[in-house]
Design a protein around this motif. Structure first.
Motif, mmCIF file in Angstrom:
data_model
loop_
_atom_site.group_PDB
_atom_site.id
_atom_site.type_symbol
_atom_site.label_atom_id
_atom_site.label_comp_id
_atom_site.label_asym_id
_atom_site.label_seq_id
_atom_site.Cartn_x
_atom_site.Cartn_y
_atom_site.Cartn_z
ATOM 1 N N VAL A 160 31.305 -36.487 13.290
ATOM 2 C CA VAL A 160 30.708 -37.605 13.429
ATOM 3 C C VAL A 160 30.885 -38.413 11.890
ATOM 4 O O VAL A 160 30.514 -37.882 10.711
ATOM 5 N N ALA A 161 31.436 -39.310 11.614
ATOM 6 C CA ALA A 161 31.291 -40.308 10.471
ATOM 7 C C ALA A 161 29.973 -40.617 10.148
ATOM 8 O O ALA A 161 29.102 -40.785 10.946
ATOM 9 N N ALA A 162 29.717 -40.446 8.781
ATOM 10 C CA ALA A 162 28.459 -40.921 8.064
ATOM 11 C C ALA A 162 28.191 -42.218 8.361
ATOM 12 O O ALA A 162 29.094 -43.312 8.372
ATOM 13 N N THR A 163 27.001 -42.495 8.976
ATOM 14 C CA THR A 163 26.732 -43.930 9.131
ATOM 15 C C THR A 163 25.040 -44.191 9.131
ATOM 16 O O THR A 163 24.295 -43.455 9.381
ATOM 17 N N ASN A 164 25.115 -45.501 8.492
ATOM 18 C CA ASN A 164 23.501 -45.752 8.656
ATOM 19 C C ASN A 164 23.341 -46.797 9.625
ATOM 20 O O ASN A 164 24.078 -47.928 9.981
ATOM 21 N N PHE A 165 22.234 -46.570 10.483
ATOM 22 C CA PHE A 165 21.752 -47.471 11.666
ATOM 23 C C PHE A 165 20.447 -48.146 11.300
ATOM 24 O O PHE A 165 19.757 -47.281 10.553
ATOM 25 N N ALA A 166 20.541 -49.221 11.643
ATOM 26 C CA ALA A 166 19.296 -50.113 11.494
ATOM 27 C C ALA A 166 18.911 -50.293 12.922
ATOM 28 O O ALA A 166 19.697 -51.307 13.554
ATOM 29 N N ILE B 18 17.043 -46.367 10.683
ATOM 30 C CA ILE B 18 15.870 -46.856 10.215
ATOM 31 C C ILE B 18 15.316 -47.940 11.359
ATOM 32 O O ILE B 18 16.195 -48.755 11.893
ATOM 33 N N PRO B 19 14.221 -47.426 12.244
ATOM 34 C CA PRO B 19 13.605 -48.480 13.204
ATOM 35 C C PRO B 19 12.906 -49.574 12.550
ATOM 36 O O PRO B 19 12.083 -49.441 11.730
ATOM 37 N N ILE C 133 15.672 -53.473 5.042
ATOM 38 C CA ILE C 133 16.932 -52.555 5.313
ATOM 39 C C ILE C 133 17.135 -52.406 3.880
ATOM 40 O O ILE C 133 17.465 -51.164 3.495
ATOM 41 N N GLU C 134 17.246 -53.379 3.081
ATOM 42 C CA GLU C 134 17.685 -53.138 1.591
ATOM 43 C C GLU C 134 16.890 -52.240 0.753
ATOM 44 O O GLU C 134 17.087 -51.461 -0.175
ATOM 45 N N ALA C 135 15.512 -52.211 1.261
ATOM 46 C CA ALA C 135 14.615 -51.392 0.459
ATOM 47 C C ALA C 135 14.766 -49.936 0.551
ATOM 48 O O ALA C 135 14.573 -49.162 -0.095
ATOM 49 N N ASP D 263 26.533 -50.756 4.499
ATOM 50 C CA ASP D 263 27.498 -50.735 5.538
ATOM 51 C C ASP D 263 26.829 -50.290 6.638
ATOM 52 O O ASP D 263 27.118 -49.266 7.351
ATOM 53 N N VAL D 264 25.646 -51.158 7.013
ATOM 54 C CA VAL D 264 24.828 -50.836 8.007
ATOM 55 C C VAL D 264 25.552 -51.329 9.598
ATOM 56 O O VAL D 264 26.170 -52.435 9.641
ATOM 57 N N VAL D 265 25.202 -50.255 10.568
ATOM 58 C CA VAL D 265 25.393 -50.680 11.819
ATOM 59 C C VAL D 265 24.222 -51.067 12.540
ATOM 60 O O VAL D 265 23.075 -50.429 12.508
#
Length: 246
Positions: free
Chosen positions: A2-8, A36-37, A67-69, A74-76
């Motif tokens: 799985v590619a590294a991913t940031n989810f919000a 991050i939820p 989110i920025e905190a 590159d957030v999904v």
């Protein structure tokens, strides 16, 4: 791999970040994935805060700041239901923050129409320009309607547990009266709409209309009701992981 991913992950109306617990648990099993939820002011971890006078744009700005905190880039951005109304504004305020948008049975009112007008006071299919309800609002309570709208594919114990949580979180009133919707800028952002085929809150035909409004690149269908993250979290996570590969 799985590619590294940031989810919000952004919840819908009357709910909070708690609605994503199963999904975040499953996502955490993947190496390289962070999530991050988020909570709208007045919901979840921000429950009890008086946000009744908060302006619509200020909600989006706060969510972007949350989110920025974290330092994520590159957030999904994944949103459910009413979150679809905040996501376009979040992108407008921070266009370089988001890599992709994933709308999960999201609503997207046409310009000049607020959410309450879009829902109306009618049955599904009774008026072309109103989403309506699965049960007649003139003869049924909100509790009766919510049991069908959100829980039609849940077991009795799961339905009871979910309904006990519902209604303690309140989006700011501006979310329900806002009319200045803008979608033209979304064509430059990669996006997917997850359509829930057994949804009794937003019927599939309406989801298709919203997907078109949101200018999505592709449609993914899941055989689930409105709360797919609760009833089929693994199926939804599989779809989200697939989005990291595309």
């Amino acid at each position: 791999m799985v590619a590294a991913t940031n989810f919000a992950l952004l919840h819908g109306g009357g709910q909070g970040s708690w609605v994503w617990d199963d999904v975040t648990g499953l996502l955490s099993a993947f190496e390289g994935i962070d999530c991050i939820p988020l909570d709208v002011p007045g919901c979840g971890t921000k429950r009890g805060r008086d946000a009744s006078a908060m302006e619509f744009d200020d909600i989006a700005r706060e969510l972007v700041s949350d989110i920025e905190a974290t330092g994520m880039r590159d957030v999904v951005l994944v949103g459910h239901s009413q979150a679809g109304m905040q996501m376009p504004r979040m992108v407008e305020f921070a266009p370089t923050l988001f890599r992709k948008l994933v709308y999960v049975s999201c609503s997207a009112p046409p310009a000049g129409t607020n959410l309450l007008e879009l829902i109306g006071e009618c049955l599904h299919g009774e008026h072309e320009d109103k989403v309506g309800y699965p049960l007649d609002p003139a003869t049924t309570s909100f509790e009766e309607r919510f049991a069908v709208m959100f829980c039609n594919d849940m077991s009795a114990p799961d339905r009871e547990a979910f309904l006990a949580k519902l209604g303690h979180d309140m989006w700011p009133m501006s979310s329900y009266t806002y009319r200045d919707w803008r979608y033209d800028h979304l064509g430059s952002v990669a996006s997917t709409y997850v359509l829930c085929e057994r949804d009794k809150s937003l019927p599939p035909a309406w989801q298709e209309r919203f997907a078109e409004m949101l200018q999505v690149d592709q449609l993914v269908r899941i055989d689930a009701g409105h709360q797919v993250m609760n009833t089929q979290p693994q199926t939804l996570v599989d779809a989200l992981i697939a989005e990291t590969q595309s």
